[in-house]
Design an enzyme around this catalytic site. Sequence first.
Site, PDB file in Angstrom:
ATOM      1  N   ASP A 279       1.103  -1.460  -0.096  1.00 56.53           N
ATOM      2  CA  ASP A 279       0.186  -0.184   0.294  1.00 56.53           C
ATOM      3  C   ASP A 279       1.236   1.375  -0.010  1.00 56.53           C
ATOM      4  O   ASP A 279       2.021   1.042   0.340  1.00 56.53           O
ATOM      5  CB  ASP A 279      -0.984   0.275   1.058  1.00 56.53           C
ATOM      6  CG  ASP A 279      -2.299   1.053   1.041  1.00 56.53           C
ATOM      7  OD1 ASP A 279      -2.195   1.585   0.102  1.00 56.53           O
ATOM      8  OD2 ASP A 279      -2.749   0.986   1.628  1.00 56.53           O
TER       9      ASP A 279
HETATM   10  C1  BGC Z   1      -4.560   3.096  -0.577  1.00 60.23           C
HETATM   11  C2  BGC Z   1      -5.275   2.198  -1.050  1.00 60.23           C
HETATM   12  C3  BGC Z   1      -5.093   2.837  -2.468  1.00 60.23           C
HETATM   13  C4  BGC Z   1      -3.551   3.754  -2.314  1.00 60.23           C
HETATM   14  C5  BGC Z   1      -3.328   4.630  -3.605  1.00 60.23           C
HETATM   15  C6  BGC Z   1      -3.807   3.971   0.024  1.00 60.23           C
HETATM   16  O1  BGC Z   1      -4.239   4.830   0.470  1.00 60.23           O
HETATM   17  O2  BGC Z   1      -5.103   2.646   1.386  1.00 60.23           O
HETATM   18  O3  BGC Z   1      -6.535   1.350  -1.201  1.00 60.23           O
HETATM   19  O4  BGC Z   1      -4.710   2.256  -3.678  1.00 60.23           O
HETATM   20  O5  BGC Z   1      -3.740   4.977  -1.386  1.00 60.23           O
HETATM   21  O6  BGC Z   1      -3.604   5.483  -3.966  1.00 60.23           O
END
Ligand code: BGC
Length: 753
Positions: A279
């Site tokens: 993530d």
């Molecule tokens: C989120 C993800 C997301 C990623 C990219 C993170 O803060 O938890 O779900 O895909 O950011 O934007």
Amino acid sequence: MRHLHFVVLIFACPILSGTLATAQTHQAQTEAGDAAPYKSPKLPVEQRVQDLLSRMTLEEKVAMLSGSGWMESQPNPRLGIPSIKMADGPMGVRSWAGSSALTSAPGSTVLKVTSTAFPAGVAMAATWDTDLVRREAQAIGQEMKALGRNMILGPTLNINRVPLWGRNFEGYGEDPYLTARMGVAYIQGVQSKGVSATAKHFAANNQEYERHRIDARIDERALQEIYFPAFKAAVKEAGVWSVMSAYNKVNGTYCAENAALLKDVLQKQWGFKGFVVSDWGSTYSTADTVNAGMDLEMPGGEPMKAWLKTDGPRASGNSGGWLVPEKVLPELAAGRIKTAVVDDNVSRILRVLFASGQFDHLRTATAEVDTPGQRALARTAADEGIVLLKNTGDLLPLNLPKIHSLAIIGPNAAVARTGSGGSSLVRPNYAVAPLEGIRERAGSNVQVSYALGTSMELEDPSQDTPEARERSRNEAVALAEKADAAIVIVGRFPKFESEGFDIKSLDLPSGQDDLIEAVAKANKNTIVVINTGAPITMTRWIAQVPAILDMWYSGQEGGHALADVLFGDFNPSGKLPVSFVKEWKDSPAYGHYPGENLQVEYGESIYVGYRYFDKYKTEPLYPFGYGLSYTKFDYSDFKITPSVRGDRPVEVSLRVRNSGSRKGAEVVELYVHDGHSSVDRPINELKGFRRVELAPGETKSVTFSLDRSAMSYFSTTKKDWVAEPGQFDVLVGASSRDIRLKGSFTLEHDLPR
Ligand code: BGC
């Protein structure tokens, strides 16, 4: 405001045939020459992976372990390895230019991307229609290709453990079976277009509170029975190409460096062959992360460095930049990372590039975004997701010829709240607000008036005073008094419900409970429409209003869909994918959330959602699987064969008849009860469902086949799934608490897998 739909034309190469155009130009200039085996789409993927790997230097391999930008993996021009171009989902394609704080900021000048805004995950789950989810995902796959992206960051497969979780709207509800079925359909739909799906966030990302630091302490059975099944199905059934590791820790270790999760469960137990992406900003070490099987760190490059220097990520606990070559190469030299591990991690990324076709095909030459077909699909999805919770005296559907005036009230009436805050918020070309949809359908013979009723707190600070609220409420009451019916559209908005923080209260914010009470007193035909992604409490006003609909966050066509249901053009068929509690303290995780000292004990274990309400005999406000229709369905002719099961699967069949006068769809739900288990098991567990469309008077047969997984629990002593011989009850009905048919079969002996 409506805009014309547009066609995106992107060409990296001449159109060869069909929709995919092969782009070899970038490869022709590579050092390896065209004859290199890895360049041949005709060779088996594994052979291509090994060939390409053997041509890469160690430095080139290491370079692939971290991204080159906010949403791009590292390309390799020498060998012609393209960059993987990602975009957030899951409810549509979102701008990839930077963090959501940047791309969603009002007046933001970064790349604006518009695409179809489909309903939130919870609304899609409320349809219980896997075919629809598959079509939604195919459309998203098409739009991804149109926009030149090849990996969508979705679906969200985390379970709704706590109704206060800020991201409940993204997921598919509280049940692992339902979530798994929806997730599989989504992944298959996206990947059928040659676009990678990403099953996220693995694992146990069930709260936003301290999401970067919290340690989720979960027993093995709860992991296996509640939090893993959707991810397991994503890997084993849907063949997902990518899995995103979660921000949080699980049982003491950050997910991105959790070998028990990534190596043992994902790779060894489930046979995952794709790659794990972190993530965004969730890595905390170099060797431990690489060795745990976390293959691609995101974001990367200069955007990552610039972002990590800002205050936000530091304050919230993000971390990153651990898998850059400057850090990985010294660990290799010191022997803390083995070359074979890097080879495995890189070969996973290469495998996906080959298997998905992304290596051979750059992108479509022409493709479309926001077409009439995609709009129609978004509307069908929104229609099917709406749940009719209450309809005393058949107030709904509204009988247009008899209606002269409607009062439309509420802070969510005149604005289209298509989704909620954070990385999933899609920017559509247009969005239909409830008021707009109702006005359009009601036509000029009905006087449709509107009042805000109460301002959404923090939306317009000048209205956030007790006096302003009272004034707004009085205006609304005055309109309601004069109208044939009042429709109050209430809910939350991204400042109350979003990724990044949890919901403060299950009660409606901004005085909306007061508003409903006041309007209900003024007009006996008051219809409440809920526009949120997570449950709300209703005890203060539920007895005073005759009709309640839940429209969730239903994408760009939400206003049309609401009008479809209100006026009977569409017969509601949605069912709740989450239980609604009477009050927060009735929730399974109450007392075990949000944790202390950065640890949260999942003390309720496997008793999540209806499993808890059934076991502890707690009456929910609305049970899991519940939803009304404008017609009636009769269940009959229940058969279970064989009644004593040897090695053949158990077949369950029944007939459903539409005994009312409107066409409609019924979601038939099947639950299994194991009354003889040697361990504590939930009373009933969902093990099948079917959505059946029926004309008035029509009858259809519905069949289910129950395999070993429908009977098994996870044994912590055997470390395996066990189906214990004995009698199993099969319960079929219209909700988890509206069982219409019941029978049983006996399992003679545990079954071969
Ligand atoms: C989120 C993800 C997301 C990623 C990219 C993170 O803060 O938890 O779900 O895909 O950011 O934007």
